[in-house]
Design a protein around this motif. Structure first.
Motif, PDB file in Angstrom:
ATOM      1  N   SER A   1       0.933  -1.358   0.099  1.00 16.41           N
ATOM      2  CA  SER A   1       0.023   0.097   0.062  1.00 16.41           C
ATOM      3  C   SER A   1       0.816   1.319   0.097  1.00 16.41           C
ATOM      4  CB  SER A   1      -0.714  -0.019   1.179  1.00 16.41           C
ATOM      5  OG  SER A   1      -1.878  -1.151   1.177  1.00 16.41           O
ATOM      6  N   LEU A   2       1.962   1.309   0.477  1.00 15.97           N
ATOM      7  CA  LEU A   2       3.053   2.319   0.620  1.00 15.97           C
ATOM      8  C   LEU A   2       3.415   2.582  -0.731  1.00 15.97           C
ATOM      9  CD1 LEU A   2       5.127   1.792   3.718  1.00 15.97           C
ATOM     10  CD2 LEU A   2       3.997   3.814   3.261  1.00 15.97           C
ATOM     11  N   ALA A   3       3.512   1.401  -1.513  1.00 17.64           N
ATOM     12  CA  ALA A   3       4.046   1.697  -2.941  1.00 17.64           C
ATOM     13  C   ALA A   3       3.101   2.367  -3.749  1.00 17.64           C
ATOM     14  CB  ALA A   3       4.443   0.347  -3.642  1.00 17.64           C
ATOM     15  N   VAL A   4       1.739   1.968  -3.355  1.00 16.94           N
ATOM     16  CA  VAL A   4       0.603   2.323  -4.362  1.00 16.94           C
ATOM     17  C   VAL A   4       0.442   3.964  -3.972  1.00 16.94           C
ATOM     18  CG1 VAL A   4      -1.957   2.135  -4.888  1.00 16.94           C
ATOM     19  CG2 VAL A   4      -0.391   0.263  -4.908  1.00 16.94           C
TER      20      VAL A   4
ATOM     21  N   GLY B   1       2.019   6.123  -1.766  1.00 12.37           N
ATOM     22  CA  GLY B   1       3.312   6.938  -1.358  1.00 12.37           C
ATOM     23  C   GLY B   1       3.146   7.385   0.236  1.00 12.37           C
ATOM     24  N   GLU B   2       4.282   7.411   0.765  1.00  8.50           N
ATOM     25  CA  GLU B   2       4.453   7.631   2.306  1.00  8.50           C
ATOM     26  C   GLU B   2       3.584   8.571   2.600  1.00  8.50           C
ATOM     27  OE1 GLU B   2       7.792   7.548   5.830  1.00  8.50           O
ATOM     28  OE2 GLU B   2       8.361   7.649   3.742  1.00  8.50           O
ATOM     29  N   LYS B   3       3.637   9.827   2.353  1.00  4.61           N
ATOM     30  CA  LYS B   3       2.868  10.948   3.048  1.00  4.61           C
ATOM     31  C   LYS B   3       1.466  10.679   2.835  1.00  4.61           C
ATOM     32  CE  LYS B   3       2.198  15.858   2.749  1.00  4.61           C
ATOM     33  NZ  LYS B   3       2.705  17.244   1.990  1.00  4.61           N
ATOM     34  N   ARG B   4       0.747  10.309   1.713  1.00  6.48           N
ATOM     35  CA  ARG B   4      -0.600   9.950   1.699  1.00  6.48           C
ATOM     36  C   ARG B   4      -1.012   8.836   2.192  1.00  6.48           C
ATOM     37  NH1 ARG B   4      -4.088   8.766  -3.342  1.00  6.48           N
ATOM     38  NH2 ARG B   4      -6.081   9.872  -3.009  1.00  6.48           N
ATOM     39  N   TYR B   5      -0.022   7.636   2.414  1.00  7.31           N
ATOM     40  CA  TYR B   5      -0.674   6.541   3.090  1.00  7.31           C
ATOM     41  C   TYR B   5      -0.658   6.624   4.623  1.00  7.31           C
ATOM     42  CZ  TYR B   5      -0.033   2.346   5.600  1.00  7.31           C
ATOM     43  OH  TYR B   5      -0.206   0.954   6.296  1.00  7.31           O
ATOM     44  N   LYS B   6       0.241   7.514   5.198  1.00 10.03           N
ATOM     45  CA  LYS B   6       0.459   7.979   6.735  1.00 10.03           C
ATOM     46  C   LYS B   6      -1.042   8.670   6.951  1.00 10.03           C
ATOM     47  CE  LYS B   6       5.266   7.184   7.751  1.00 10.03           C
ATOM     48  NZ  LYS B   6       6.247   7.949   8.255  1.00 10.03           N
ATOM     49  N   ALA B   7      -1.315   9.709   6.256  1.00  7.30           N
ATOM     50  CA  ALA B   7      -2.261  10.791   6.464  1.00  7.30           C
ATOM     51  C   ALA B   7      -3.512   9.969   6.558  1.00  7.30           C
ATOM     52  CB  ALA B   7      -2.155  11.834   5.675  1.00  7.30           C
TER      53      ALA B   7
ATOM     54  N   PHE C   1      -4.019   6.357   6.297  1.00  7.74           N
ATOM     55  CA  PHE C   1      -4.168   4.698   6.899  1.00  7.74           C
ATOM     56  C   PHE C   1      -3.591   4.413   8.180  1.00  7.74           C
ATOM     57  CE2 PHE C   1      -4.309   4.760   2.143  1.00  7.74           C
ATOM     58  CZ  PHE C   1      -5.682   3.923   1.945  1.00  7.74           C
ATOM     59  N   GLY C   2      -2.466   5.008   8.213  1.00  9.38           N
ATOM     60  CA  GLY C   2      -1.908   4.688   9.790  1.00  9.38           C
ATOM     61  C   GLY C   2      -1.201   3.179   9.785  1.00  9.38           C
ATOM     62  N   GLU C   3      -0.421   3.045  10.947  1.00  7.96           N
ATOM     63  CA  GLU C   3       0.135   1.773  10.974  1.00  7.96           C
ATOM     64  C   GLU C   3      -0.861   0.748  11.242  1.00  7.96           C
ATOM     65  OE1 GLU C   3       3.451   0.851  11.020  1.00  7.96           O
ATOM     66  OE2 GLU C   3       3.838   2.822  10.065  1.00  7.96           O
ATOM     67  N   LEU C   4      -0.582  -0.313  10.522  1.00  7.04           N
ATOM     68  CA  LEU C   4      -1.549  -1.868  10.614  1.00  7.04           C
ATOM     69  C   LEU C   4      -1.068  -2.420  11.813  1.00  7.04           C
ATOM     70  CD1 LEU C   4      -1.444  -3.195   7.187  1.00  7.04           C
ATOM     71  CD2 LEU C   4      -2.842  -1.280   8.011  1.00  7.04           C
ATOM     72  N   VAL C   5      -2.238  -2.997  12.630  1.00  6.63           N
ATOM     73  CA  VAL C   5      -2.023  -3.640  13.917  1.00  6.63           C
ATOM     74  C   VAL C   5      -2.278  -5.327  13.285  1.00  6.63           C
ATOM     75  CG1 VAL C   5      -3.204  -4.182  15.895  1.00  6.63           C
ATOM     76  CG2 VAL C   5      -2.896  -2.008  15.352  1.00  6.63           C
ATOM     77  N   ALA C   6      -1.485  -6.034  13.742  1.00  4.87           N
ATOM     78  CA  ALA C   6      -1.586  -7.380  13.460  1.00  4.87           C
ATOM     79  C   ALA C   6      -2.719  -7.921  14.295  1.00  4.87           C
ATOM     80  CB  ALA C   6      -0.279  -8.137  13.664  1.00  4.87           C
ATOM     81  N   ALA C   7      -3.454  -8.869  13.593  1.00  4.46           N
ATOM     82  CA  ALA C   7      -4.589  -9.714  14.379  1.00  4.46           C
ATOM     83  C   ALA C   7      -3.870 -10.944  14.845  1.00  4.46           C
ATOM     84  CB  ALA C   7      -5.515  -9.973  13.440  1.00  4.46           C
ATOM     85  N   ASP C   8      -4.771 -11.135  16.118  1.00  2.00           N
ATOM     86  CA  ASP C   8      -4.473 -12.417  16.882  1.00  2.00           C
ATOM     87  C   ASP C   8      -4.684 -13.398  15.785  1.00  2.00           C
ATOM     88  OD1 ASP C   8      -4.356 -14.588  18.548  1.00  2.00           O
ATOM     89  OD2 ASP C   8      -5.271 -13.596  20.219  1.00  2.00           O
ATOM     90  N   ALA C   9      -3.814 -14.457  15.734  1.00  3.65           N
ATOM     91  CA  ALA C   9      -4.198 -15.491  14.659  1.00  3.65           C
ATOM     92  C   ALA C   9      -5.135 -16.411  15.286  1.00  3.65           C
ATOM     93  CB  ALA C   9      -2.762 -16.445  14.476  1.00  3.65           C
ATOM     94  N   ASP C  10      -5.499 -16.526  16.590  1.00  3.42           N
ATOM     95  CA  ASP C  10      -6.293 -17.536  17.150  1.00  3.42           C
ATOM     96  C   ASP C  10      -7.837 -16.838  17.040  1.00  3.42           C
ATOM     97  OD1 ASP C  10      -4.424 -19.321  18.121  1.00  3.42           O
ATOM     98  OD2 ASP C  10      -4.180 -18.313  19.904  1.00  3.42           O
ATOM     99  N   ARG C  11      -7.766 -15.746  16.524  1.00  6.60           N
ATOM    100  CA  ARG C  11      -9.201 -15.079  16.472  1.00  6.60           C
ATOM    101  C   ARG C  11      -9.554 -14.424  14.935  1.00  6.60           C
ATOM    102  NH1 ARG C  11      -9.199 -10.121  20.289  1.00  6.60           N
ATOM    103  NH2 ARG C  11     -11.486 -10.041  19.894  1.00  6.60           N
TER     104      ARG C  11
END
Length: 326
Positions: free
Chosen positions: A114-117, A119-125, A127-137
């Motif tokens: 998604s950063l590649a699509v 760009g860093e500035k637009r991405y951060k504004a 989307f924000g950092e992704l949070v990994a989901a608990d695999a058990d859920r």
């Protein structure tokens, strides 16, 4: 934005939440309630989490009433907030297409793409950092799986075309489909003419026109009366919308082929094709809206659709390279 304008009641126990991605009226997710249980279909990006939590509170609900988090596919405008929301909902599990589940558990590759699509500035504004989901859920879902929200039964329908990791949710109680991107993009401000305007989001990197046509045809075998689009809102008369979307998929394919007509494969470059195709897609949109007598001025239309046409051109260029002989 005031809370009152963030969400809209659609009836049938369904609430449309504007996720605020880039601008109002661009992307939504849906809160579906039955009894004391809730499902959230699509999530918007991580930056949308406060809006969703506030909407839940506005409805007199609590986070522990959410049973399912259901991203229709793993593109970040649909699933970017899924991991963060799962952490907020102690009794919820996430239902993800079997092809996309690993990206919710280990999202680094998804974020990099998604950063590649964007760009860093637009991405951060946006989307924000992704949070990994608990695999058990995280539960991988396939065609035909059914899940209950209270007394309400939801069915998973595998719908490739926009992406191979895409599903649509059938809700018999509303005779409605929660369609993610499979039923296209139709913005409220451009639907003020004689007919709604709808187009396919051919964003990178899995556009498959034949599969998309088949998915649309298959969805209309159900007794569907309304569709809930992520982009944007509830629409009725889905048969008419589907016919227009079929036509626009074919139009996009023809426009893409036109930009390489008479050229050998070795003469192509993405840098050359992308701006030409993006301009053709924008002109197609302007022509379609003029035919519908949309009263919006061309400058506003261009502003509303610039990001979409840029991404659609990227996806079509990628499809040209994959589908054409070397």
């Amino acid at each position: 934005m005031k809370t009152a304008t963030v969400w809209q009641d659609c009836g049938f126990g369904i609430t449309c939440i504007d996720t605020g991605l880039f601008r109002d009226g661009l992307a939504a997710c849906y809160l579906l309630r039955s009894g004391d249980e809730v499902a959230l279909i699509d999530t918007g990006p991580r930056n949308s989490v406060p809006r969703i939590l506030q909407t839940i509170a506005d409805h007199g609900l609590t986070p522990d009433q959410v049973r399912w988090v259901m991203p229709t596919h793993v593109h970040l405008d649909h699933a970017g907030g899924a991991g963060a929301l799962l952490a907020e909902f102690p009794n919820a599990d996430m239902l993800v297409h079997e092809r996309g589940a690993r990206h919710m558990i280990e999202p680094a590759k998804l974020q990099a793409g998604s950063l590649a699509v964007y760009g860093e500035k637009r991405y951060k504004a946006a989307f924000g950092e992704l949070v990994a989901a608990d695999a058990d859920r995280v539960i991988s879902v396939v065609e035909g799986d059914e899940f209950c929200v209270g007394t309400r039964r939801l069915q998973i329908l595998d719908t490739p075309g926009h992406a191979r990791h895409h599903y649509v949710v059938w809700d018999a109680e509303s005779n409605g489909l929660f369609t993610g991107d499979t039923f296209g993009v139709s913005y409220p401000e451009l639907n003020t003419g004689r007919q709604p305007f709808i187009f396919p989001p051919t964003t990178p990197v899995q556009f498959d026109p034949q599969a998309w046509h088949a998915s649309l045809d298959r969805l209309l075998t159900l007794p569907v009366e309304r569709v809930f689009l992520t982009h944007f809102g509830m629409h009725e008369q889905p048969q008419s919308l589907a016919q227009q979307l079929h036509e626009q998929i074919d139009r996009y394919v023809n426009l893409a082929r036109q930009v390489v007509a008479g050229k050998s494969r070795s003469d192509w470059s993405a840098d050359e094709l992308h701006p030409v195709l993006s301009a053709k897609l924008m002109q197609n949109s302007l022509d379609e809206l003029a035919a519908r007598r949309c009263p919006q001025p061309p400058a506003l239309i261009r502003q509303a659709l610039a990001g979409d046409m840029d991404l659609n051109a990227q996806g079509l260029v990628d499809w040209l390279f994959k589908s054409s002989p070397t």
